[in-house]
Design a protein around this motif. Structure first.
Motif, PDB file in Angstrom:
ATOM      1  N   VAL A  50     -40.388  38.787   6.714  1.00 14.89           N
ATOM      2  CA  VAL A  50     -39.895  40.008   7.338  1.00 14.89           C
ATOM      3  C   VAL A  50     -39.682  41.008   6.204  1.00 14.89           C
ATOM      4  O   VAL A  50     -39.023  40.687   5.204  1.00 14.89           O
ATOM      5  N   ASP A  68     -43.886  39.640  10.215  1.00 14.98           N
ATOM      6  CA  ASP A  68     -43.471  39.791  11.615  1.00 14.98           C
ATOM      7  C   ASP A  68     -42.167  40.572  11.682  1.00 14.98           C
ATOM      8  O   ASP A  68     -41.516  40.816  10.668  1.00 14.98           O
ATOM      9  N   GLU A  69     -41.807  40.962  12.906  1.00 15.94           N
ATOM     10  CA  GLU A  69     -40.579  41.718  13.146  1.00 15.94           C
ATOM     11  C   GLU A  69     -39.397  40.767  13.156  1.00 15.94           C
ATOM     12  O   GLU A  69     -39.501  39.639  13.656  1.00 15.94           O
ATOM     13  N   ARG A 102     -32.817  49.012   6.167  1.00 13.43           N
ATOM     14  CA  ARG A 102     -33.562  47.808   6.563  1.00 13.43           C
ATOM     15  C   ARG A 102     -33.186  46.644   5.645  1.00 13.43           C
ATOM     16  O   ARG A 102     -33.146  45.495   6.073  1.00 13.43           O
TER      17      ARG A 102
END
Ligand code: 5RP
Length: 221
Positions: A50, A68-69, A102
């Motif tokens: 991620v 991937d998320e 993030r």
């Protein structure tokens, strides 16, 4: 060792914290880039990664590492990222590259945080590096005035927009003797998305580059 050699050395040393058959979180910046390059060599051992920024996702994909998320992967085994400043207790200033929001989300969703940094990043007190604060654009002036009240000197990072469409104020002049308290106080300002103080969720392990090699400065849990 040069600063880059130290970054490379800690990036390589971080490979031992990568958990087989797991999703791992990957940070942003030049030290994280060295880690991504090293990770490529063992990519078949992990499910994938991620990313804490668009740039990191692109670099991971460039190496053929599955990305991937976070919403699809669930909890992450480990998060590996650099820092702009780090204390011996694992509190950090992050966000020099503007990816703090993030980064904080991925760190929060990870069981372990491994901070990788060259030796120049170790400080007794955080705050010499201007503290990045991501802000909703319409709140920029209001938040700047509130940060002044906390003793900082905010500067708008001109021409920079985060991956989330927000702006950044870099706050100079803070001597952050109580990182948890300062993180909490800045989090309370309406319009702040994220403060680049990582103290409430600090690093569990700090791998520091030194002339003599990699020094593991802190191990929690
Ligand atoms: C990006 C970050 C980076 O971890 C921090 O800026 C350190 O970068 P570098 O590894 O290039 O010194 O927080 O938002």
């Amino acid at each position: 060792m040069t600063q880059d050699e130290q970054k490379q050395a800690v990036a390589q040393a971080a490979l031992k914290y990568v958990v087989d058959d797991a999703w791992i979180g990957v940070g942003t910046g030049s030290t994280a880039n060295f880690f991504i390059d090293a990770l490529a060599g063992i990519k078949s051992r992990i499910k994938g990664a991620v990313a804490s920024s668009v740039k990191t996702a692109e670099r991971l994909k460039g190496h053929g590492i599955t990305v991937d998320e976070l919403n699809n992967t669930g909890e992450l085994a480990v998060y590996i990222d650099g820092a702009d400043e780090v204390t011996a207790h694992g509190a950090m200033i992050k966000g020099g590259g503007g990816a703090l929001t993030r980064e904080k989300i991925v760190a929060a969703a990870s069981r372990k945080f491994i901070c990788i940094a060259d030796g120049s990043k170790l400080v007794p007190v955080l705050g010499k590096f201007p503290l990045p604060v991501e802000v909703i654009p319409m709140a920029r002036s209001y938040v700047a005035r509130e940060l002044l009240k906390l003793g900082g000197q905010p500067t708008w990072r001109q021409g920079f927009v985060t991956d989330n469409g927000n702006v950044i104020l870099d706050v100079a002049g803070l001597s952050i003797v109580d990182p948890v308290g300062m993180e909490t106080a800045i989090n309370q300002i309406v319009g702040v998305v994220t403060v680049g103080l990582f103290a409430r969720r600090g690093a569990d392990v700090v791998l520091l580059g030194t002339d003599a090699g990699v020094d593991t400065r802190l191990v929690k849990g």
